[in-house]
Each structure stands twice: as C-alpha cells, then as structure tokens.
Write a protein that holds these residues in place. Sequence first.
Motif, short mmCIF file in Angstrom:
data_model
loop_
_atom_site.label_atom_id
_atom_site.label_comp_id
_atom_site.label_asym_id
_atom_site.label_seq_id
_atom_site.Cartn_x
_atom_site.Cartn_y
_atom_site.Cartn_z
N GLY A 4 0.85 -1.26 -0.03
CA GLY A 4 -0.01 -0.22 -0.10
C GLY A 4 0.78 1.12 -0.06
O GLY A 4 0.44 2.19 -0.61
N ILE A 5 2.02 1.02 0.73
CA ILE A 5 2.72 2.52 0.80
C ILE A 5 3.61 2.64 -0.53
O ILE A 5 3.60 3.68 -1.04
N ASN A 6 3.91 1.38 -1.15
CA ASN A 6 4.59 1.56 -2.30
C ASN A 6 3.74 1.94 -3.31
O ASN A 6 4.19 2.78 -4.39
N GLY A 8 1.10 3.90 -2.94
CA GLY A 8 0.86 5.40 -2.72
C GLY A 8 2.06 6.36 -3.21
O GLY A 8 1.87 7.31 -3.83
N LEU A 9 3.41 5.51 -3.07
CA LEU A 9 4.51 6.40 -3.43
C LEU A 9 4.46 6.61 -4.82
O LEU A 9 4.47 7.61 -5.55
N SER A 12 1.69 8.80 -5.82
CA SER A 12 2.00 10.41 -5.64
C SER A 12 3.16 10.77 -6.69
O SER A 12 2.84 12.23 -7.17
N SER A 50 1.55 14.33 -0.57
CA SER A 50 1.26 13.01 -0.39
C SER A 50 2.54 12.18 -0.64
O SER A 50 2.76 11.20 0.10
N LEU A 51 3.70 12.69 -1.56
CA LEU A 51 4.87 11.85 -1.57
C LEU A 51 5.48 11.88 -0.25
O LEU A 51 6.06 11.09 0.23
N ALA A 53 4.20 12.40 2.65
CA ALA A 53 3.50 11.75 3.77
C ALA A 53 3.79 10.20 3.55
O ALA A 53 3.92 9.75 4.78
N PHE A 54 3.56 9.68 2.35
CA PHE A 54 3.82 8.24 2.20
C PHE A 54 5.14 7.96 2.61
O PHE A 54 5.65 6.77 3.00
N VAL A 57 5.83 7.97 6.29
CA VAL A 57 5.13 6.75 7.10
C VAL A 57 6.04 5.60 6.55
O VAL A 57 6.06 4.66 7.53
N GLY A 58 6.56 5.45 5.39
CA GLY A 58 7.26 4.28 4.87
C GLY A 58 8.46 4.21 5.57
O GLY A 58 9.19 3.28 6.16
#
Length: 66
Positions: A4-6, A8-9, A12, A50-51, A53-54, A57-58
């Motif tokens: 999910g994080i990948n 999202g990155l 973004s 968003s980049l 933020a993701f 978090v990552g």
Amino acid sequence: MSIGINLGLLLSAIVFGFGIVLAAGLAGHPVDGQLPSDWGWSLLMIGGASLFAFGYVGWRRATGRP
C-alpha cells in the motif's frame, strides 16, 4: 514497506510529475495567450504533499519506529 505504501508513493509520484508537466505548460497548451492552468500547480502541491506523507510513513515503518 507494504504494498500500500509503495503504491501510494508510485501514484503520488505520477501526480507530482503530471503537475510539473502542466505547470511548465508542456501539456494543455494555453489558447489565445492564456496563462498555464492552475491545475498544474495544484497537482504539484498535492503530489508533493502526498509523496512526503507516504515517504514519511514508509520510513517510520522501515526503521521500526512507532
């Protein structure tokens, strides 16, 4: 990092890149001497935020921090 994080990155980065293209006027050429669209700047800021933020978090998950 999780899928999910990948994802999202990646999404973004795509939004950020498309915002750069629009803000630079390389796509969506202005008609009759109009200024480049504000959509480019908006997408640039949304994609960058968003980049960040993701990525944050990552990084927190990768380093094992709560």
